[in-house]
Motif scaffolding. Structure first.
Motif, PDB file in Angstrom:
ATOM      1  N   ILE A   1       0.884  -1.166   0.046  1.00  0.00           N
ATOM      2  CA  ILE A   1       0.087  -0.005   0.040  1.00  0.00           C
ATOM      3  C   ILE A   1       0.834   1.258   0.013  1.00  0.00           C
ATOM      4  O   ILE A   1       0.473   2.211  -0.632  1.00  0.00           O
ATOM      5  CB  ILE A   1      -0.783  -0.069   1.225  1.00  0.00           C
ATOM      6  CG1 ILE A   1      -2.151   1.092   0.963  1.00  0.00           C
ATOM      7  CG2 ILE A   1      -0.256   0.187   2.492  1.00  0.00           C
ATOM      8  CD1 ILE A   1      -3.370   0.894   1.921  1.00  0.00           C
TER       9      ILE A   1
ATOM     10  N   SER B   1      -2.137   6.061   2.374  1.00  0.00           N
ATOM     11  CA  SER B   1      -2.724   4.853   2.494  1.00  0.00           C
ATOM     12  C   SER B   1      -4.054   4.960   2.740  1.00  0.00           C
ATOM     13  O   SER B   1      -5.198   4.069   2.108  1.00  0.00           O
ATOM     14  CB  SER B   1      -2.083   4.046   3.639  1.00  0.00           C
ATOM     15  OG  SER B   1      -0.616   4.528   3.695  1.00  0.00           O
ATOM     16  N   ARG B   2      -4.573   5.838   3.546  1.00  0.00           N
ATOM     17  CA  ARG B   2      -5.836   5.882   4.119  1.00  0.00           C
ATOM     18  C   ARG B   2      -6.764   6.087   2.748  1.00  0.00           C
ATOM     19  O   ARG B   2      -7.800   5.682   2.779  1.00  0.00           O
ATOM     20  CB  ARG B   2      -6.023   7.223   5.080  1.00  0.00           C
ATOM     21  CG  ARG B   2      -7.413   7.793   5.118  1.00  0.00           C
ATOM     22  CD  ARG B   2      -8.433   6.738   5.857  1.00  0.00           C
ATOM     23  NE  ARG B   2      -9.471   7.391   6.065  1.00  0.00           N
ATOM     24  CZ  ARG B   2     -10.788   6.726   5.835  1.00  0.00           C
ATOM     25  NH1 ARG B   2     -10.704   5.403   5.258  1.00  0.00           N
ATOM     26  NH2 ARG B   2     -11.898   7.112   6.283  1.00  0.00           N
TER      27      ARG B   2
ATOM     28  N   ARG C   1      -7.242   2.905   0.993  1.00  0.00           N
ATOM     29  CA  ARG C   1      -8.014   1.784   1.769  1.00  0.00           C
ATOM     30  C   ARG C   1      -9.640   2.479   1.624  1.00  0.00           C
ATOM     31  O   ARG C   1     -10.599   1.699   1.447  1.00  0.00           O
ATOM     32  CB  ARG C   1      -8.008   1.937   3.166  1.00  0.00           C
ATOM     33  CG  ARG C   1      -6.532   1.182   3.524  1.00  0.00           C
ATOM     34  CD  ARG C   1      -6.518   0.953   4.806  1.00  0.00           C
ATOM     35  NE  ARG C   1      -4.778   0.611   5.428  1.00  0.00           N
ATOM     36  CZ  ARG C   1      -4.028   1.683   5.940  1.00  0.00           C
ATOM     37  NH1 ARG C   1      -4.668   2.646   6.026  1.00  0.00           N
ATOM     38  NH2 ARG C   1      -2.862   1.497   6.158  1.00  0.00           N
TER      39      ARG C   1
ATOM     40  N   GLU D   1     -10.896   1.172  -1.646  1.00  0.00           N
ATOM     41  CA  GLU D   1     -11.346  -0.260  -1.364  1.00  0.00           C
ATOM     42  C   GLU D   1     -12.828  -0.231  -0.673  1.00  0.00           C
ATOM     43  O   GLU D   1     -13.613  -0.821  -1.062  1.00  0.00           O
ATOM     44  CB  GLU D   1     -10.332  -0.771  -0.714  1.00  0.00           C
ATOM     45  CG  GLU D   1     -10.785  -2.251  -0.537  1.00  0.00           C
ATOM     46  CD  GLU D   1      -9.555  -3.204   0.169  1.00  0.00           C
ATOM     47  OE1 GLU D   1      -8.536  -2.657   0.394  1.00  0.00           O
ATOM     48  OE2 GLU D   1      -9.884  -4.278   0.466  1.00  0.00           O
TER      49      GLU D   1
ATOM     50  N   ARG E   1      -2.480  -5.725   2.764  1.00  0.00           N
ATOM     51  CA  ARG E   1      -3.243  -5.659   1.350  1.00  0.00           C
ATOM     52  C   ARG E   1      -1.970  -6.028   0.479  1.00  0.00           C
ATOM     53  O   ARG E   1      -0.813  -5.336   0.643  1.00  0.00           O
ATOM     54  CB  ARG E   1      -3.631  -4.535   0.972  1.00  0.00           C
ATOM     55  CG  ARG E   1      -5.283  -4.164   1.651  1.00  0.00           C
ATOM     56  CD  ARG E   1      -5.480  -2.847   1.935  1.00  0.00           C
ATOM     57  NE  ARG E   1      -6.671  -2.718   2.352  1.00  0.00           N
ATOM     58  CZ  ARG E   1      -7.161  -2.586   3.832  1.00  0.00           C
ATOM     59  NH1 ARG E   1      -6.151  -2.558   4.601  1.00  0.00           N
ATOM     60  NH2 ARG E   1      -8.348  -2.157   4.057  1.00  0.00           N
TER      61      ARG E   1
END
Lengths: 146, 146
Positions: free
Chosen positions: A10, A21-22, A25, A28, A42
């Motif tokens: 990530i 990264s937030r 995510r 996702e 991940r």
DNA sequence: TCTGACGTTTACGTAAACGTAAACCCGAGG
DNA sequence: CCTCGGGTTTACGTTTACGTAAACGTCAGA
């Protein structure tokens, strides 16, 4: 042919595309990415990377995540439902029109930036012999009005 | 020359540009518009109309209202402060780069829409003799990668 | 005179796209 | 063993750009 089995963490993607990264995510959560898992972690494939690229480009063009999801799905006609394909074609056409409008907008804006820049430079060059031309209020109207 | 003294009510502009009155008042809250008042009622000039046009075009291009406000101010160099003019020129250059990127994005996306559309049509035409080509997963990667 | 369409202000609500903090796990290095 | 740098989840906070509702004024027409 090119190496294809590359796997990204990530952080890799976050760094490459300059997002957190937030954010990844979050995409996702929104069902735009579906990385594999190795335990908790991940793992992203080239395919995922491309999707992320698409999402971010969509963002730059003012698309919502939902719209970007649709766009991604366009490239993935897993559905063999003809009805869906037709609806999809509709969306593509709509998109194209919107993009065409954007192109016009951008061209207009670039022209205006040219003019604005010139006015700036002019103002910078001749701060002494000022006000040779029409007053500013006129210019704005002329810039956009047709 | 053309008639210039046209005056618009908030509804006039709302209808013309397909936004709500609320939206127009909101832009005033954000200091983007400054209509005259006749008692309580707002009255908009041609100049205001042009500004609204600029704001909405900015929106289509993904600009925030704050950014659109800056853009509007660009066309209104009331400031004779040279320092401000230089900063302004900076902003214009940045904008131009962003727009250039948008142009590239749009061109890419149009190409992909062409391809997507073709795949759609193909899928519609030959729903019988299916799967003549490479599988879908390959296509997505090829579309953007590189 | 009443209604309806327009205007106004004030103010709370909302959706999208994350930010941020807490609290945790885990493997490598010193 | 401890810490450090990564990973994780959960969950509340924030900003932007309005929507929406309440409560009111005003003017034209039936």
């Amino acid at each position: 042919m090119g190496e294809k089995k590359a796997i990204y963490t990530i952080r890799d993607l976050a760094r490459e595309f300059d997002v957190t990264s937030r954010t990844i995510r979050f995409y996702e959560e929104g069902d735009l990415l579906h990385p594999q898992r190795e335990g908790q972690t991940r793992l992203y494939t080239d395919r995922d990377r491309v999707k992320l690229k698409l999402i971010l480009r969509g963002k730059r063009l003012g698309f919502s995540l939902a719209e970007s999801r649709e766009l991604i799905e366009m490239y993935d006609p897993t559905s063999d439902n003809i009805h869906q394909l037709l609806a999809l074609r509709e969306k593509i056409l709509n998109r194209r029109e919107a993009l065409q409008q954007q192109l016009l907008d951008i061209q207009d804006m670039q022209n205006e930036l040219d003019a604005a820049e010139e006015r700036c430079l002019e103002a910078l060059r001749g701060s002494d012999h000022r006000n040779d031309e029409a007053p500013a209020p006129q210019r704005l109207a002329q810039a956009v009005d047709q």
